[in-house]
Write a protein that holds these residues in place. Structure first.
Motif, PDB file in Angstrom:
ATOM      1  N   ALA A 136     -10.335  -2.189  -9.260  1.00 41.60           N
ATOM      2  CA  ALA A 136      -9.347  -3.058  -8.852  1.00 41.60           C
ATOM      3  C   ALA A 136      -8.642  -3.851 -10.111  1.00 41.60           C
ATOM      4  CB  ALA A 136      -9.679  -4.542  -8.089  1.00 41.60           C
ATOM      5  N   ARG A 146      -7.513  -6.553  -1.321  1.00 45.13           N
ATOM      6  CA  ARG A 146      -7.931  -5.076  -2.037  1.00 45.13           C
ATOM      7  C   ARG A 146      -9.132  -5.329  -3.084  1.00 45.13           C
ATOM      8  NH1 ARG A 146      -5.789  -3.328  -6.810  1.00 45.13           N
ATOM      9  NH2 ARG A 146      -5.821  -1.125  -7.502  1.00 45.13           N
ATOM     10  N   GLU A 159     -12.279  -5.120  -0.737  1.00 43.75           N
ATOM     11  CA  GLU A 159     -12.531  -3.797  -0.347  1.00 43.75           C
ATOM     12  C   GLU A 159     -13.222  -3.068  -1.240  1.00 43.75           C
ATOM     13  OE1 GLU A 159     -13.076  -1.102   2.626  1.00 43.75           O
ATOM     14  OE2 GLU A 159     -12.139  -3.116   2.784  1.00 43.75           O
ATOM     15  N   ASP A 176       0.828  -1.222   0.061  1.00 45.95           N
ATOM     16  CA  ASP A 176      -0.097  -0.008  -0.120  1.00 45.95           C
ATOM     17  C   ASP A 176       0.849   1.155  -0.005  1.00 45.95           C
ATOM     18  OD1 ASP A 176       0.850   0.186   2.484  1.00 45.95           O
ATOM     19  OD2 ASP A 176      -0.965  -0.412   3.518  1.00 45.95           O
TER      20      ASP A 176
END
Length: 473
Positions: free
Chosen positions: A387, A374, A377, A363
């Protein structure tokens, strides 16, 4: 003023090459102190012999005149040339030997990739006969190689870019008076002389040979036309190449001369160094039987090596498909994986799972983050398309990308019993079965332990939400 006149007279009447530094001729009556480019086993002995091979088996040696010679004139037309040399071959046995030697005109003097034995240090199994070799050679061969179509174990041949002769004949010469052909043995342990002439007007290469005491015969041993312009475009090296096989042999050159646009300067055969005196061994019947077998085995071993290397290269070569050009490969080379994981160290794990590895990233704070977390989320925030790999630069269908990412999340569910099988995945992909909506209980991989531990005590309704996708694999 008198000195200037003398220089002008010499220039006009004797052709001193003040205007051009190009070398057009040279003569070596013995090689003591000669400036030659040598490699491999080639050396100049203290008594002035150029020894191409020293008796060690399965080695090669080369000797080249150090300067390039111009074989074409200004109009790109080939120039005539003529060379003469005296050679001798000393074998461990009277009638058995390693392959002989060759006079070479070549675009390059680097034959590091050439093989020994039957290839005479001029080519290898893969390059033999390729037009990119750019060499003209006259071979004095003492071995029968069926793969090259050799006529005998005592022949002379003219080769172009390979060891399969364009034309060949048994070693010997034609008498001037009677025209009778006289055989010569290349292994008679005495020196002999060879002349090679190229006539640019007719493109004819002629080879003549004779014992040392016999003048150059009028009729050549063999002749053939060669398009020298296709072999040598402009400049080339001249020299000799030789190699040994499984029989100990030594190959010598005692003298050498060459001239461009003229006949080779005559050699002073009265002042040449002598060949070493040796007594040949009498070969056993076993050796005569095993020698062809050993030679064939060597050729087979080389062929097998080439095949194995080629198969290995093909096996590990990257398969390049059309879709990979646009989206990049789904397979990665060992080198790429090694560098990406810093030598597969634990700090750069590609994740954990069925094989103990899953993709990771960092990150903005430099902390490691599982890529699946990721994606989860983004899915929770309703931005799952964000993504997608940014290298696609938005060049993709959002619906298709969202579908693939949701399917990936389904396949990476923390509970193995929830993950779809291959048949179900194929049904999702071909559209025969709709992809179920992901449940809210689809937790991140980092919470896998909590899910596994707590799932045994969850109420049945919650457990149903976690596993409301098609059955397990």
């Amino acid at each position: 003023m008198g000195l200037l006149s003398l220089l002008l007279f010499l220039t006009l009447h004797h052709g001193f090459p003040f205007a051009s530094p190009a070398v057009d001729q040279f003569t070596f009556d013995g090689f003591a102190g000669a400036n030659l480019s040598l490699d491999g086993t080639a050396v100049v002995t203290p008594d002035g012999l150029l020894m191409l091979t020293n008796g060690t088996t399965l080695l090669k040696g080369h000797a080249f005149y150090p300067s390039l010679l111009r074989f074409h004139d200004g109009a790109s037309s080939p120039r005539s040339f003529s060379t003469a040399f005296v050679f001798g071959i000393l074998s461990e046995y009277a009638d058995l030997s390693s392959p002989g030697l060759a006079f070479v005109v070549s675009k390059s003097s680097n034959f590091s990739t050439a093989l020994q034995s039957q290839y005479m240090g001029l080519a290898n199994a893969a390059s033999n006969g390729n037009a990119s070799n750019h060499f003209l050679a006259v071979e004095l061969d003492t071995i029968v190689n069926a793969e090259f179509g050799d006529m005998s174990g005592n022949h002379v041949g003219i080769d172009v870019d390979g060891l399969k002769s364009v034309v060949a004949d048994n070693a010997g010469y034609y008498e001037d008076g009677t025209g009778a052909f006289r055989n010569m043995s290349l292994l008679n342990r005495t020196a002999a002389q060879v002349w090679v002439d190229f006539d640019a007007r007719t493109s004819l290469v002629s080879v003549t040979m004779a014992p040392l005491e016999v003048p150059k015969p009028k009729k050549p041993l063999l002749s053939t036309t060669v398009n020298l312009s296709s072999v040598i475009q402009d400049e080339a090296y001249v020299g000799f190449s030789s190699s040994t096989g499984v029989v100990s042999s030594r190959h010598y050159v005692l003298a050498w001369s060459l001239r461009i646009d003229g006949l080779a300067p005559p050699l002073n055969t009265q002042k040449l160094p002598s060949l070493p005196f040796t007594i040949p061994k009498r070969p056993s019947k076993t050796l005569k039987i095993l020698l062809p077998i050993a030679s064939a085995a060597l050729v087979l071993a080389l062929a097998v090596t080439v095949v194995v290397i080629d198969q290995r290269r093909r096996r590990y070569a990257e398969l390049k498909e059309e879709w990979k050009t646009e989206f990049g490969p789904h397979r990665f080379s060992y080198k790429d994986l090694f560098h990406a994981t810093n030598g597969f160290c634990d700090e750069r794990l590609l994740g954990i799972g069925g094989f103990g590895r899953r993709p990771i990233s960092q990150d903005e704070h430099g902390d490691h983050l599982l890529l699946v977390d990721r994606v989860v989320e983004h899915w929770r925030q309703g931005t799952i398309a964000d993504a997608v790999d940014p290298r696609l630069r938005g060049d993709f269908a959002v619906e298709e990308a969202s579908f693939v990412l949701k399917l990936c999340l389904l396949c990476s569910h923390p509970l193995p019993s929830v993950r779809p099988g291959i048949r179900q995945i194929m049904q999702f992909l071909d559209g025969s079965t709709p992809l179920p909506e992901l449940p809210e209980a689809h937790l991140s991989v980092n919470m896998q332990r909590q899910v596994v531990v707590s799932s045994h005590s969850l109420p049945s309704t919650v457990a149903g939400n976690i596993s409301d996708v098609p059955g397990p694999r």
